[in-house]
Motif scaffolding. Structure first.
Motif, PDB file in Angstrom:
ATOM      1  N   ALA A 168       0.808  -1.223   0.000  1.00 56.11           N
ATOM      2  CA  ALA A 168       0.000   0.000   0.000  1.00 56.11           C
ATOM      3  C   ALA A 168       0.838   1.268   0.000  1.00 56.11           C
ATOM      4  O   ALA A 168       0.392   2.310  -0.479  1.00 56.11           O
ATOM      5  CB  ALA A 168      -0.933  -0.003   1.207  1.00 56.11           C
ATOM      6  N   THR A 169       2.051   1.188   0.539  1.00 55.49           N
ATOM      7  CA  THR A 169       2.847   2.403   0.741  1.00 55.49           C
ATOM      8  C   THR A 169       4.116   2.470  -0.107  1.00 55.49           C
ATOM      9  O   THR A 169       4.700   3.535  -0.239  1.00 55.49           O
ATOM     10  CB  THR A 169       3.277   2.526   2.217  1.00 55.49           C
ATOM     11  N   GLY A 170       4.565   1.318  -0.614  1.00 53.01           N
ATOM     12  CA  GLY A 170       5.841   1.287  -1.323  1.00 53.01           C
ATOM     13  C   GLY A 170       7.037   1.432  -0.405  1.00 53.01           C
ATOM     14  O   GLY A 170       8.144   1.747  -0.863  1.00 53.01           O
ATOM     15  N   ALA A 171       6.847   1.172   0.884  1.00 45.41           N
ATOM     16  CA  ALA A 171       7.917   1.357   1.855  1.00 45.41           C
ATOM     17  C   ALA A 171       9.068   0.383   1.611  1.00 45.41           C
ATOM     18  O   ALA A 171       8.870  -0.760   1.209  1.00 45.41           O
ATOM     19  CB  ALA A 171       7.377   1.168   3.278  1.00 45.41           C
ATOM     20  N   GLU A 172      10.274   0.853   1.880  1.00 44.76           N
ATOM     21  CA  GLU A 172      11.462   0.013   1.882  1.00 44.76           C
ATOM     22  C   GLU A 172      11.396  -0.928   3.080  1.00 44.76           C
ATOM     23  O   GLU A 172      10.893  -0.560   4.137  1.00 44.76           O
ATOM     24  CB  GLU A 172      12.692   0.912   1.968  1.00 44.76           C
ATOM     25  N   THR A 173      11.912  -2.140   2.922  1.00 46.16           N
ATOM     26  CA  THR A 173      11.904  -3.109   4.019  1.00 46.16           C
ATOM     27  C   THR A 173      13.311  -3.283   4.576  1.00 46.16           C
ATOM     28  O   THR A 173      14.290  -3.328   3.841  1.00 46.16           O
ATOM     29  CB  THR A 173      11.364  -4.462   3.557  1.00 46.16           C
TER      30      THR A 173
END
Length: 217
Positions: free
Chosen positions: A89-94
Motif C-alpha cells: 500500500a505504501t511502497g515502503a522500503e523493508t
C-alpha cells in the motif's frame, strides 16, 4: 496528555515526542503485538517498526504522510502479519536483520547488522544485533540529543525478563547479549519499548537481571 506506553488491542495509540522524533505506539491483535510509528518532526518522514497485524489500522495510523520504510525486529510471524499489505500500500522500503531476513514474507531491501544506521528523516536509529530469541533479532536505538536514549527491543527484552528461548544455550546467550550490549552500555533512564506489553526503563529492570539468570527464563 502524559505518555504511558499502556496500549490495548482495539484501543487508542499513545504518542510521545522525543526531541525531533515523534513515537506512536499501537497494539494490534490477536497476540497483542506492539507496532511503532516513528515520525521526524522536521521532515515528516515516517518509519514503522514491526507491521505486526491489522494492516488497516496501521495504514490509518500512517495516514497521508507516507511511509519510508518498515523495520522488522525479528522473524517470528506475529511481528510481520501485516508487512506485505503495508508495503504494497505504501511502497515502503523493508529492513531486517541479516540472519532473519530470508524468513520474512517479502523481499528485504536492506539487511542490517550491528552498527548499521537507519534514517527517520533527520533522525537516526542505530542497529544492534541481540541474538537468542531468534538468530537475527535486532534492537533499534534512538539517542535523543536533548533527552534520554530510546530502545526498540522487539522480543529480546521485556519488563521482567528477556524474551522466550528454546534451549538453555539460547537463553544464556540472550542474557549475555542483553547484559553486555544494552545494560552495560546505556544509563538507567534509558527507555525501552518491547514487542508486547508495557514499556520500562533499564534502571527499573537492572536489579532483577541476576534473578533472571538464576531462574533460567
Amino acid at each position: 496528555m502524559t505518555y504511558t506506553g499502556e496500549v490495548t488491542v482495539g484501543g487508542a495509540p499513545d504518542t510521545r515526542e522525543a526531541g525531533d522524533l515523534v513515537i506512536t505506539k499501537i497494539a494490534v491483535g490477536p497476540m497483542a503485538n506492539n507496532a511503532y510509528l516513528l515520525r521526524c518532526a522536521l521532515t515528516g518522514e515516517q518509519v514503522m517498526i514491526d507491521a505486526a497485524d491489522e494492516a488497516g489500522r496501521l495504514l490509518e495510523l500512517v495516514g497521508d504522510r507516507g511511509l519510508a520504510r518498515v523495520i522488522t525486529t525479528h522473524r517470528h510471524a506475529d511481528h510481520w502479519q501485516a508487512l506485505a499489505e503495508v508495503v504494497a500500500a505504501t511502497g515502503a522500503e523493508t529492513v531486517a536483520g541479516e540472519d532473519d531476513a530470508d524468513e520474512l514474507p517479502v523481499e528485504v531491501d536492506v539487511r542490517v547488522r550491528t552498527g548499521a544506521r537507519v534514517r527517520v528523516g533527520s533522525c537516526e536509529l542505530e542497529v544492534i544485533e541481540v541474538v537468542g530469541h531468534t538468530p537475527g533479532s535486532i534492537v533499534l536505538v534512538y539517542d535523543d540529543p536533548d533527552g534520554v536514549t530510546h530502545l526498540f527491543t522487539g522480543d529480546s527484552l521485556f519488563p521482567g525478563g528477556v524474551g522466550r528461548t528454546w534451549s538453555p544455550d539460547d537463553f544464556m546467550r540472550l542474557c549475555g547479549e542483553v547484559e553486555t550490549k544494552l545494560f552495560a552500555r546505556y544509563d538507567d533512564d534509558t527507555w525501552f519499548y518491547p514487542g508486547h506489553g508495557d514499556d520500562s526503563t533499564l534502571g527499573a529492570e537492572r536489579p532483577s537481571v541476576p534473578d533472571w539468570r538464576a531462574r533460567g527464563w
